[in-house]
Design a protein around this motif. Structure first.
Motif, mmCIF file in Angstrom:
data_model
loop_
_atom_site.group_PDB
_atom_site.id
_atom_site.type_symbol
_atom_site.label_atom_id
_atom_site.label_comp_id
_atom_site.label_asym_id
_atom_site.label_seq_id
_atom_site.Cartn_x
_atom_site.Cartn_y
_atom_site.Cartn_z
ATOM 1 N N TYR A 1 0.866 -1.180 0.000
ATOM 2 C CA TYR A 1 0.000 0.000 0.000
ATOM 3 C C TYR A 1 0.899 1.225 0.000
ATOM 4 C CZ TYR A 1 -3.856 -3.067 1.192
ATOM 5 O OH TYR A 1 -4.788 -4.063 1.164
ATOM 6 N N VAL A 2 0.623 2.142 -0.916
ATOM 7 C CA VAL A 2 1.407 3.371 -1.021
ATOM 8 C C VAL A 2 0.463 4.552 -0.817
ATOM 9 C CG1 VAL A 2 2.982 4.741 -2.420
ATOM 10 C CG2 VAL A 2 2.937 2.256 -2.686
ATOM 11 N N LEU A 3 0.738 5.360 0.203
ATOM 12 C CA LEU A 3 -0.088 6.520 0.513
ATOM 13 C C LEU A 3 0.585 7.781 -0.013
ATOM 14 C CD1 LEU A 3 -0.827 5.627 4.236
ATOM 15 C CD2 LEU A 3 -2.227 5.105 2.237
ATOM 16 N N GLN A 4 -0.190 8.601 -0.690
ATOM 17 C CA GLN A 4 0.334 9.874 -1.200
ATOM 18 C C GLN A 4 -0.829 10.848 -1.354
ATOM 19 O OE1 GLN A 4 2.770 11.749 -1.385
ATOM 20 N NE2 GLN A 4 3.617 12.053 -3.405
ATOM 21 N N GLN A 5 -0.770 11.960 -0.634
ATOM 22 C CA GLN A 5 -1.770 13.002 -0.817
ATOM 23 C C GLN A 5 -1.473 13.725 -2.119
ATOM 24 O OE1 GLN A 5 -1.336 15.245 2.770
ATOM 25 N NE2 GLN A 5 -2.751 13.947 3.893
ATOM 26 N N LEU A 6 -2.520 14.021 -2.874
ATOM 27 C CA LEU A 6 -2.316 14.596 -4.192
ATOM 28 C C LEU A 6 -2.746 16.049 -4.306
ATOM 29 C CD1 LEU A 6 -3.363 11.602 -6.463
ATOM 30 C CD2 LEU A 6 -1.069 12.327 -5.799
ATOM 31 N N HIS A 7 -3.080 16.706 -3.219
ATOM 32 C CA HIS A 7 -3.440 18.124 -3.319
ATOM 33 C C HIS A 7 -2.171 18.952 -3.513
ATOM 34 C CE1 HIS A 7 -2.525 17.635 0.960
ATOM 35 N NE2 HIS A 7 -2.155 18.896 0.925
ATOM 36 N N GLY A 8 -2.298 20.013 -4.288
ATOM 37 C CA GLY A 8 -1.156 20.869 -4.562
ATOM 38 C C GLY A 8 -0.816 21.761 -3.375
ATOM 39 N N SER A 9 0.418 22.188 -3.310
ATOM 40 C CA SER A 9 0.874 23.096 -2.258
ATOM 41 C C SER A 9 1.913 24.034 -2.861
ATOM 42 C CB SER A 9 1.476 22.305 -1.086
ATOM 43 O OG SER A 9 2.666 21.666 -1.484
ATOM 44 N N ALA A 10 2.378 24.981 -2.067
ATOM 45 C CA ALA A 10 3.407 25.910 -2.545
ATOM 46 C C ALA A 10 4.711 25.180 -2.817
ATOM 47 C CB ALA A 10 3.620 27.013 -1.517
#
Length: 104
Positions: A51-60
């Motif tokens: 299982y690979v977790l990665q948030q995909l919302h953009g940031s600065a």
């Protein structure tokens, strides 16, 4: 079972792993000066469910595209190690989920 939380999801991944009673597995992520990325597991994943977790919302600091590329690079490397099942849960920020319900 192996759980990896890429750097953008490290806090969430730690909480999830604690709730499941399993450790977060070590991985390497590097950003190169020319904009290239490297992401790979540092433990053997051969024959494991991953299982690979990665948030995909953009940031600065990182765009959505950068985060998605890192996730896909990690997926490619894991697949090369003959992982039978590779799960990539999508982590969206609830505050940004759009409500498309129609009002009559």
């Amino acid at each position: 079972m192996r759980i990896f939380a890429l750097n953008a999801s490290r806090d969430f991944g730690g909480k999830l792993a604690f709730a499941l009673g399993v450790p977060i597995d070590e991985h390497e992520e590097r950003d190169f000066e020319d904009g290239e990325h490297k992401a790979r597991p540092l433990v053997s994943v051969r024959g494991e469910d991953v299982y690979v977790l990665q948030q995909l919302h953009g940031s600065a600091r990182e765009s959505v595209n950068d985060k998605l590329c890192k996730l896909l690079f990690f997926r490619h490397v894991a697949r090369g190690h003959r992982v039978p099942r590779l799960r990539l849960p999508v982590l969206a920020r609830i505050g940004e989920v759009r409500n498309d319900s129609r009002h009559a």
